[in-house]
Design an enzyme around this catalytic site. Structure first.
Site, PDB file in Angstrom:
ATOM      1  N   ASP A  58       9.122  10.085  79.119  1.00 19.05           N
ATOM      2  CA  ASP A  58       8.825  10.267  80.542  1.00 19.05           C
ATOM      3  C   ASP A  58       7.400  10.777  80.754  1.00 19.05           C
ATOM      4  O   ASP A  58       6.616  10.226  81.517  1.00 19.05           O
ATOM      5  CB  ASP A  58       9.761  11.347  81.129  1.00 19.05           C
ATOM      6  CG  ASP A  58      11.021  10.783  81.752  1.00 19.05           C
ATOM      7  OD1 ASP A  58      10.923   9.789  82.463  1.00 19.05           O
ATOM      8  OD2 ASP A  58      12.092  11.355  81.522  1.00 19.05           O
ATOM      9  N   GLU A  83       7.029  12.494  88.697  1.00 19.95           N
ATOM     10  CA  GLU A  83       8.203  13.353  88.657  1.00 19.95           C
ATOM     11  C   GLU A  83       8.033  14.504  87.680  1.00 19.95           C
ATOM     12  O   GLU A  83       8.559  15.591  87.892  1.00 19.95           O
ATOM     13  CB  GLU A  83       9.438  12.527  88.258  1.00 19.95           C
ATOM     14  CG  GLU A  83      10.671  13.397  88.145  1.00 19.95           C
ATOM     15  CD  GLU A  83      11.928  12.627  87.771  1.00 19.95           C
ATOM     16  OE1 GLU A  83      13.005  13.227  87.878  1.00 19.95           O
ATOM     17  OE2 GLU A  83      11.842  11.466  87.387  1.00 19.95           O
ATOM     18  N   ASP A 157       7.579   7.251  88.926  1.00 18.25           N
ATOM     19  CA  ASP A 157       8.780   7.750  88.252  1.00 18.25           C
ATOM     20  C   ASP A 157       8.788   7.060  86.895  1.00 18.25           C
ATOM     21  O   ASP A 157       9.111   5.879  86.788  1.00 18.25           O
ATOM     22  CB  ASP A 157      10.056   7.424  89.032  1.00 18.25           C
ATOM     23  CG  ASP A 157      11.255   8.202  88.476  1.00 18.25           C
ATOM     24  OD1 ASP A 157      11.166   8.675  87.327  1.00 18.25           O
ATOM     25  OD2 ASP A 157      12.277   8.327  89.169  1.00 18.25           O
ATOM     26  N   ILE A 159      10.544   7.189  84.050  1.00 16.00           N
ATOM     27  CA  ILE A 159      11.833   6.576  83.694  1.00 16.00           C
ATOM     28  C   ILE A 159      12.861   7.093  84.690  1.00 16.00           C
ATOM     29  O   ILE A 159      13.344   8.211  84.574  1.00 16.00           O
ATOM     30  CB  ILE A 159      12.288   6.908  82.250  1.00 16.00           C
ATOM     31  CG1 ILE A 159      11.252   6.458  81.220  1.00 16.00           C
ATOM     32  CG2 ILE A 159      13.642   6.232  81.954  1.00 16.00           C
ATOM     33  CD1 ILE A 159      11.601   6.822  79.785  1.00 16.00           C
ATOM     34  N   ASP A 160      13.153   6.258  85.695  1.00 13.03           N
ATOM     35  CA  ASP A 160      14.195   6.619  86.656  1.00 13.03           C
ATOM     36  C   ASP A 160      15.538   6.397  85.968  1.00 13.03           C
ATOM     37  O   ASP A 160      15.693   5.460  85.189  1.00 13.03           O
ATOM     38  CB  ASP A 160      14.077   5.735  87.898  1.00 13.03           C
ATOM     39  CG  ASP A 160      15.054   6.154  88.996  1.00 13.03           C
ATOM     40  OD1 ASP A 160      15.137   7.362  89.271  1.00 13.03           O
ATOM     41  OD2 ASP A 160      15.732   5.282  89.551  1.00 13.03           O
ATOM     42  N   THR A 162      16.975   8.825  83.939  1.00  8.67           N
ATOM     43  CA  THR A 162      16.728   9.364  82.589  1.00  8.67           C
ATOM     44  C   THR A 162      18.027   9.553  81.817  1.00  8.67           C
ATOM     45  O   THR A 162      18.073   9.311  80.613  1.00  8.67           O
ATOM     46  CB  THR A 162      15.980  10.726  82.687  1.00  8.67           C
ATOM     47  OG1 THR A 162      14.838  10.570  83.515  1.00  8.67           O
ATOM     48  CG2 THR A 162      15.525  11.199  81.329  1.00  8.67           C
ATOM     49  N   ASP A 307      11.326   8.230  93.485  1.00  5.76           N
ATOM     50  CA  ASP A 307      12.459   7.302  93.298  1.00  5.76           C
ATOM     51  C   ASP A 307      12.364   6.100  94.232  1.00  5.76           C
ATOM     52  O   ASP A 307      12.712   4.983  93.862  1.00  5.76           O
ATOM     53  CB  ASP A 307      13.800   7.988  93.629  1.00  5.76           C
ATOM     54  CG  ASP A 307      14.157   9.109  92.668  1.00  5.76           C
ATOM     55  OD1 ASP A 307      14.065   8.895  91.451  1.00  5.76           O
ATOM     56  OD2 ASP A 307      14.536  10.195  93.152  1.00  5.76           O
TER      57      ASP A 307
END
Length: 384
Positions: A58, A83, A157, A159-160, A162, A307
């Site tokens: 991330d 994020e 983001d 890695i949305d 996670t 997001d």
């Protein structure tokens, strides 16, 4: 000036693909993957999840995108937000600020420190981060917009979903339809918004884990993008079913499985009892973009600007949008029909702390056709 946004889009497509490569490399090496998971604490923690993880993948992706974009567009320095905080703790308890350096050897040395001296893993990651990728997309390259990169800001983001990335259930996406959970729900989201109004104008979504490769061991991904500004509305998503809500008795409604019972019960009525569920806010909005469902509804304030910004831009390009559910309910009470109350991305909630400053606090409703808003709102009015 017009070509600046085309250049930015091209760069974002490239960095999103590099990001997908980082995500895939981090999962493929089991020993590496174990090293990469850190638990989020304090102000960085999303209250919705009991355990909210921060992976090095991330943080690396976020910082790589920041580095690559600012190198080509210095005017975006200070206007790229993500994020993740970029502070990481290694196994020895040392805090390391993760950044991507100009030189490969410097990035390797920094990553080796994060990875408890694991030079092999550090070199592997550095190679992916510093590779020069060029994705060709004629429509993206010929884009003409009357705004410049100096007019916009970016939400990342890295890695949305996670949790789906970490659990890693190797569920392939079906030909028709979507996954309820698993690696395909994990997306790289890069959204671009106007600094002056907060309107989302460009979105790039990369799905690193779309389908297995021919060996059945690795994964192949896919990317989609959209632009919506003035009279320019372009989206790379073409596989959509026609939508005529006026001719339909019921809507296909997508929810989070943790949605409250009152909302599920109210929306079951307009969906003929067949509510659907999937993981990841970005993935659920992407399902709307692709026309796989009519609407995604979330009553909680548990999603954030990072997001929704990218998929919101794609929906706008297709004539849809993402609106504040509470505002839509309020407008309904005041008999203000057709009030869209679309989300904006430039202003924090000053009364909130930590990540909540950038939460979509009123909940969201994502749609391809705005006529679904009234149907959803009418079903929920007085119930929540």
């Amino acid at each position: 000036m017009a070509s600046g946004m085309a250049e930015l889009l091209r760069l974002l497509l490239n960095v999103a693909e590099k990001a997908a490569n980082v995500a895939r490399v981090c999962r493929q090496e089991a020993s590496l993957f174990e090293l990469l998971v850190q638990e989020k604490t304090g102000a960085d923690k999303n209250k919705k999840f009991v355990q909210d993880f921060k992976t090095l993948a991330d943080v690396l992706i976020q910082e790589m995108i920041r580095h690559d974009v600012c190198a080509q567009f210095p005017e975006l320095t200070g206007f790229i937000q993500g994020e993740e905080s970029n502070k990481f703790e290694n196994g020895l308890g040392e805090s390391v600020i993760v950044t991507v350096c100009a030189q490969e050897e410097d990035t390797t040395a920094l990553l080796a420190k994060v990875l408890d001296g694991n030079q092999n893993a550090a070199s592997l990651l550095t190679k992916v981060i510093h590779q020069d990728l060029q994705i060709r997309d004629e429509a993206a390259e010929s884009l003409q917009l009357s705004i410049s990169p100096a007019d916009v800001g970016i939400w990342i983001d890295p890695i949305d979903a996670t949790s789906q990335y970490i659990e890693g259930k190797e569920e392939e996406e079906p030909e028709e339809g979507f996954c309820r959970f698993g690696l395909p729900c994990a997306l790289v989201l890069i959204g671009v918004y106007l600094r002056s109004t907060g309107q989302p104008v460009m979105g790039v979504i990369n799905q690193p884990f779309n389908r297995k490769d021919s060996t059945g061991k690795g994964w192949k991904g896919q990317h989609v993008w959209g632009v919506s500004y003035g009279d320019v509305n372009i989206c790379s998503v073409t596989k959509r079913r026609p939508f005529c809500p006026q001719k339909k008795d019921y809507l296909s409604v997508l929810l989070s499985s943790s949605e409250r019972p009152a909302v599920k019960n109210a929306l079951a009525v307009i969906s003929n009892g067949s509510l659907m569920y999937a993981s990841g806010a970005g993935y659920k909005i992407l399902c709307v973009v692709q026309g796989l469902v009519d609407v995604y509804v979330l009553s909680e304030g548990s999603t954030f600007k990072w997001d929704s910004c990218a998929p919101h831009a794609l929906l706008r390009a297709l004539g849809g949008g993402v609106s504040d559910l509470s505002e839509c309910l309020r407008a309904h009470v005041n008999a203000n029909k057709g009030h869209a109350a679309e989300l904006t991305y430039h202003q924090p909630h000053t009364e909130s702390q930590g990540v909540d400053r950038w939460a979509n606090q009123g909940g969201i409703i994502a749609y391809l056709d705005s006529s679904v808003i009234d149907k959803v709102v009418a079903a929920l009015a007085g119930k929540i």
